[in-house]
Design a protein around this motif. Structure first.
Motif, PDB file in Angstrom:
ATOM      1  N   CYS A   1     -36.707  20.675 -14.436  1.00 50.23           N
ATOM      2  CA  CYS A   1     -37.143  21.976 -13.912  1.00 50.23           C
ATOM      3  C   CYS A   1     -38.447  21.785 -13.136  1.00 50.23           C
ATOM      4  O   CYS A   1     -39.236  20.893 -13.419  1.00 50.23           O
ATOM      5  N   SER A   2     -38.656  22.643 -12.149  1.00 52.64           N
ATOM      6  CA  SER A   2     -39.820  22.510 -11.262  1.00 52.64           C
ATOM      7  C   SER A   2     -40.301  23.895 -10.867  1.00 52.64           C
ATOM      8  O   SER A   2     -39.655  24.903 -11.160  1.00 52.64           O
TER       9      SER A   2
ATOM     10  N   ASP B   1     -40.080  25.137  -8.027  1.00 55.51           N
ATOM     11  CA  ASP B   1     -39.015  25.759  -7.225  1.00 55.51           C
ATOM     12  C   ASP B   1     -37.860  26.245  -8.096  1.00 55.51           C
ATOM     13  O   ASP B   1     -37.257  27.263  -7.797  1.00 55.51           O
ATOM     14  N   THR B   2     -37.539  25.489  -9.159  1.00 53.84           N
ATOM     15  CA  THR B   2     -36.481  25.946 -10.074  1.00 53.84           C
ATOM     16  C   THR B   2     -36.838  27.314 -10.625  1.00 53.84           C
ATOM     17  O   THR B   2     -35.996  28.225 -10.667  1.00 53.84           O
TER      18      THR B   2
ATOM     19  N   ILE C   1     -36.379  29.907  -7.881  1.00 49.58           N
ATOM     20  CA  ILE C   1     -35.004  30.158  -7.432  1.00 49.58           C
ATOM     21  C   ILE C   1     -34.173  30.779  -8.555  1.00 49.58           C
ATOM     22  O   ILE C   1     -33.420  31.730  -8.337  1.00 49.58           O
ATOM     23  N   ILE C   2     -34.279  30.266  -9.781  1.00 48.01           N
ATOM     24  CA  ILE C   2     -33.401  30.725 -10.873  1.00 48.01           C
ATOM     25  C   ILE C   2     -33.997  31.899 -11.629  1.00 48.01           C
ATOM     26  O   ILE C   2     -33.278  32.816 -12.020  1.00 48.01           O
TER      27      ILE C   2
ATOM     28  N   GLU D   1     -40.671  18.528 -13.848  1.00 47.42           N
ATOM     29  CA  GLU D   1     -40.842  17.629 -12.711  1.00 47.42           C
ATOM     30  C   GLU D   1     -42.323  17.378 -12.427  1.00 47.42           C
ATOM     31  O   GLU D   1     -42.750  16.225 -12.291  1.00 47.42           O
TER      32      GLU D   1
END
Lengths: 202, 202
Positions: B94-95, B97-98, B101-102, B113
């Motif tokens: 997971c990051s 951005d994750t 986005i999610i 990350e």
């Protein structure tokens, strides 16, 4: 639209796309797989990531309407048309070692990994840079309970294709797959066409 | 046996192992995930590869007796004991951005990350080098027909562990996972112990 280009059996091509260009990957005879991998032309350390794409789609099997993301979580491709509907995004390109470990082969064939490495070398991409590929037309069955996977003959028939729209400038490597399990032990060619954005807009 | 070391919630540690050393990854409270990634100390371009490991096991879910392979098809780890039995090897850490986005998060948390990148930086490993992790205790359900995945609470209870034997000199990064879905939205620590080969032989 460009002419159709043929990737001979057990080999690979590399191409460059601009944002907006479309790439059509075609299975001309049916039941053949193309391992496809992509890198940002701005920085080849940004690559097509199976883990990001599956996570964001919440689906293992990607098809029309899905985005293919980079390791940096940026969309690289949109799947805009898909007449087959079943592809794999979990396995690494077959290699000399794959053939040795899974099939007991001793000939030392380069496999999709070796063929991609050769095709991508002029773009500064080395064999260690080749990640899990988007394995177009590859049919991998997964048992939900045990996790056992089986590589089955592709569901693609003659002429089935996937049309991908590039969402950034890309270097793309793609193969006509060298692994017997993937193509029912009948090694065949793969065809592709490029529709340039300028042409599509015209 | 070394003392138990605790990875605090939402953080990462990096360690070095020699061939023959064993790493025990423990879920002290239950229902927590550790994203684990590994690199060869001889050449950090050789890394733990989900695609190779799944291909050679012919199974998505790896457990006791399975080998974890590098991108160069060399065994990096053997799973020698596993009291949980269910882990994921398909999703990227997971990051920031994750989460965006999610989950629609805007705080910019680094995720596994970012935490792995910080822990691994002293070893010359950068964020782009972090591949799909072996997500210890992560429970990802896969629907065989549709490919839809669901991230469910881990099956691990308090004290469950995985014992991995290193088969080459390794740099290992591992986290206490920062993604809510992975740990039932209860961010917890992860513990680990190292059993040095010299000690095990004594």
């Amino acid at each position: 639209m460009s002419d159709t280009t043929r990737i001979p059996p057990c080999s690979a091509h590399a191409i460059e796309l601009e944002a907006g260009d479309e790439l059509v990957v075609i299975d001309p005879e049916g039941q053949q797989v193309s391992d496809l991998t992509a890198f940002s032309r701005e920085d080849v350390r940004e690559y097509l990531s199976s883990g990001r794409s599956i996570d964001y789609a919440s689906r293992m099997f990607l098809t029309t309407g899905d985005l293919l993301y980079s390791n940096r979580s940026r969309p690289m491709f949109e799947i805009v048309e898909d007449t087959c509907g079943r592809h794999d995004f979990t396995l690494t390109p077959c290699s000399k070692d794959t053939f040795s470990i899974i099939y007991g082969e001793t000939e030392g064939r380069p496999g999709c990994e070796g063929n991609l490495a050769e095709a991508l070398a002029p773009h500064g991409i080395e064999v260690d840079d080749i990640p899990i590929a988007f394995n177009v037309f590859m049919h991998v069955d997964v048992d939900s309970a045990s996790g056992v996977i089986r590589v089955l003959p592709p569901k693609s028939g003659p002429g089935d294709f996937v049309r991908l729209r590039a969402l950034m400038p890309l270097i793309v490597g793609m193969t006509a797959c060298s692994a017997g399990q993937s193509n029912n032990f009948r090694y065949k060619p793969i065809d592709y066409r490029i529709i340039r954005a300028a042409e599509a807009d015209a």
